[in-house]
Design an enzyme around this catalytic site. Structure first.
Site, mmCIF file in Angstrom:
data_model
loop_
_atom_site.group_PDB
_atom_site.id
_atom_site.type_symbol
_atom_site.label_atom_id
_atom_site.label_comp_id
_atom_site.label_asym_id
_atom_site.label_seq_id
_atom_site.Cartn_x
_atom_site.Cartn_y
_atom_site.Cartn_z
ATOM 1 N N GLY A 215 0.830 -1.213 0.000
ATOM 2 C CA GLY A 215 0.000 0.000 0.000
ATOM 3 C C GLY A 215 0.850 1.243 0.000
ATOM 4 O O GLY A 215 2.063 1.177 -0.217
ATOM 5 N N ASN A 216 0.225 2.382 0.207
ATOM 6 C CA ASN A 216 0.970 3.640 0.299
ATOM 7 C C ASN A 216 0.322 4.544 1.335
ATOM 8 O O ASN A 216 -0.713 4.210 1.901
ATOM 9 C CB ASN A 216 1.056 4.308 -1.079
ATOM 10 N N ARG A 217 0.936 5.680 1.565
ATOM 11 C CA ARG A 217 0.524 6.534 2.680
ATOM 12 C C ARG A 217 -0.610 7.498 2.363
ATOM 13 O O ARG A 217 -0.946 8.344 3.179
ATOM 14 C CB ARG A 217 1.720 7.382 3.135
ATOM 15 N N SER A 218 -1.194 7.441 1.207
ATOM 16 C CA SER A 218 -2.215 8.438 0.869
ATOM 17 C C SER A 218 -3.444 8.286 1.776
ATOM 18 O O SER A 218 -3.991 7.192 1.929
ATOM 19 C CB SER A 218 -2.630 8.280 -0.594
#
Ligand code: CTP
Length: 414
Positions: A215-218
């Site tokens: 995943g990512n931090r958005s």
């Protein structure tokens, strides 16, 4: 500021055209709502040409944008000039017979009413009682001027001069006069009336196995702010939200997705119908070449190598398929590096992706430990065109930044 100017059916309606002129010259954004009767005195075309906005009369015009509520909600100040005896009675009774009546009930902004009528009418006990009721409720009522009336008679009942009305409005709203550029920037009303806006927000997750993902931090905050700001400006908004736990404002359609592939199919059925597409989501660039159907187990002491494949670039697909009139906005979350600054990378990406606008922001953790971009309430962005040239820049809350982005969208559509 945003001024809602109600015009009711009196011969002094022509003076309100000058009031509108003065407010526009001071940089205010004015929406005119004439009553049907007032159009006997000054036609709709005058109000539309001078204000630069549609001048609706009836509640059932432009229903999808719920303007009967929104006009009142968005106004910073409301002015009714001239206000007839009949209008004062309607307002005192709280009636919502037409768009102006609805807007007045929906507003929490200060209201200035400027009655104009013959002296006998102004002195009639019913009118006196209605004016007293309005004043008790906190409505500001400007005393009519004394002088020549429509016929040969004279006395109190004239609509005061436009300069006097404007000065009273500024006094009521605590406004010194000319609108500041910051205010002018903070989104006009109705510039996206009925425009279909599709926003992607959040960050996609690409499964590794049934329990793990990449995943990512958005956080989805900026995308949601764009959606809500667009809604406020009159757009019909749909959000494709990738793993966002935040609530969305009322009246916005929401489609929840998890992966880049799900986002692609959610976009495929909706993008074509949108007038504006804002790709604020952080879409994964890579996904597992093969997702394990069962949980991966640790085997021995060795490391683990995952084989990734590229996901399609959804923004580039949108740009390829877009119609001439559609506006496609991309985002670029960048960190500077040895090969270039945040803006260098942004400009390069703008040319490579070919979106009409690319919103560049710096992300990561600065050398002083300050978090930038992801999950923070504020943002700082530069908006580039498809050639990589700067068209706008600004910093502030994600809502303020959302309006800044929509100002650029609006300018492209004009
Ligand atoms: N984007 C997309 N599909 C992808 C990856 C990104 O539509 N598979 C969109 C994002 O929604 C965003 C824009 O492209 O609007 C830029 O995303 P970014 O990750 O910064 O671009 P990349 O092309 O992946 O460039 P980089 O090499 O910097 O990761």
């Amino acid at each position: 500021m945003r001024v809602l100017l109600g015009v009711t059916g009196g011969i002094a309606a022509y003076k309100s055209a000058l009031v509108l002129r003065l407010l526009k010259e001071d940089g205010h954004d004015v929406r005119v709502v004439p009553t049907a009767a007032s159009l006997n005195f000054v036609g709709r075309a005058t109000w539309e040409a001078l204000s630069g906005h549609p001048a609706p009369t009836e509640t059932f015009e432009n229903v999808p944008s719920v303007q009967h509520v929104r006009l009142g909600q968005r106004a910073d100040a409301v002015l009714v000039a001239p206000a007839t005896a009949d209008f004062l009675a309607q307002m005192a009774a709280g009636r919502a017979t037409d768009l102006l009546g609805n807007a007045l009930l929906a507003t929490e902004a200060p209201v200035l009413v400027c009655p104009a009528m013959h002296t006998e009418m102004w002195n009639d006990p019913a009118v006196v009682a209605n004016v007293a009721t309005l004043r008790e409720r906190g409505v500001h009522v400007l005393e009519p001027a004394v002088g020549r009336l429509t016929g040969p008679d004279s006395g109190p009942g004239r609509l005061p001069d436009p300069e006097v009305i404007v000065a009273a409005l500024y006094e009521m709203s605590g406004h010194g006069g000319a609108s500041s550029p910051a205010e002018a920037n903070h989104g006009t009303w109705g510039d996206l009336d009925g425009v279909r806006v599709l926003v992607t927000a959040g960050g996609t997750r690409e499964p590794i196995d049934p329990v793990r993902y990449i995943g990512n931090r958005s956080s989805g905050l900026q995308g949601f702010a764009v959606a809500e700001a667009a809604r406020e400006r009159g757009a019909q908004v749909t959000v494709i939200a990738a793993n966002v736990t935040l609530p969305l404002g009322e009246g916005i359609e929401r489609v929840d997705v998890e992966t880049a592939a799900q986002m692609q199919s959610a976009l495929a059925s909706r993008a074509e119908r949108a007038d504006v597409v804002v790709m604020a989501a952080a879409v994964a660039d890579y996904r597992l070449a093969a997702v394990s159907e069962s949980k991966l187990k640790k085997t021995g002491d060795s490391g683990l190598t995952l084989e990734l494949e590229q996901t399609p670039d959804l923004l580039q697909i949108l740009v390829r398929l877009k119609s001439e009139s559609q506006v496609v906005v991309g985002f670029a979350a960048e960190t500077g590096d040895a090969t270039g600054s945040v803006l260098d990378h942004g400009a390069h990406k703008a040319r490579r992706k070919g979106a009409d606008l690319l919103v560049v922001n710096e992300v990561g953790v600065s050398s002083t430990g300050q978090k930038r971009g992801f999950g923070t309430p504020d943002n700082s962005v530069t908006v580039l065109n498809s050639q990589g040239a700067v068209v706008a820049e600004g910093a502030g809350s994600k809502v303020a930044v959302a309006h800044l982005i929509l100002d650029s969208v609006s300018a492209l559509r004009a």
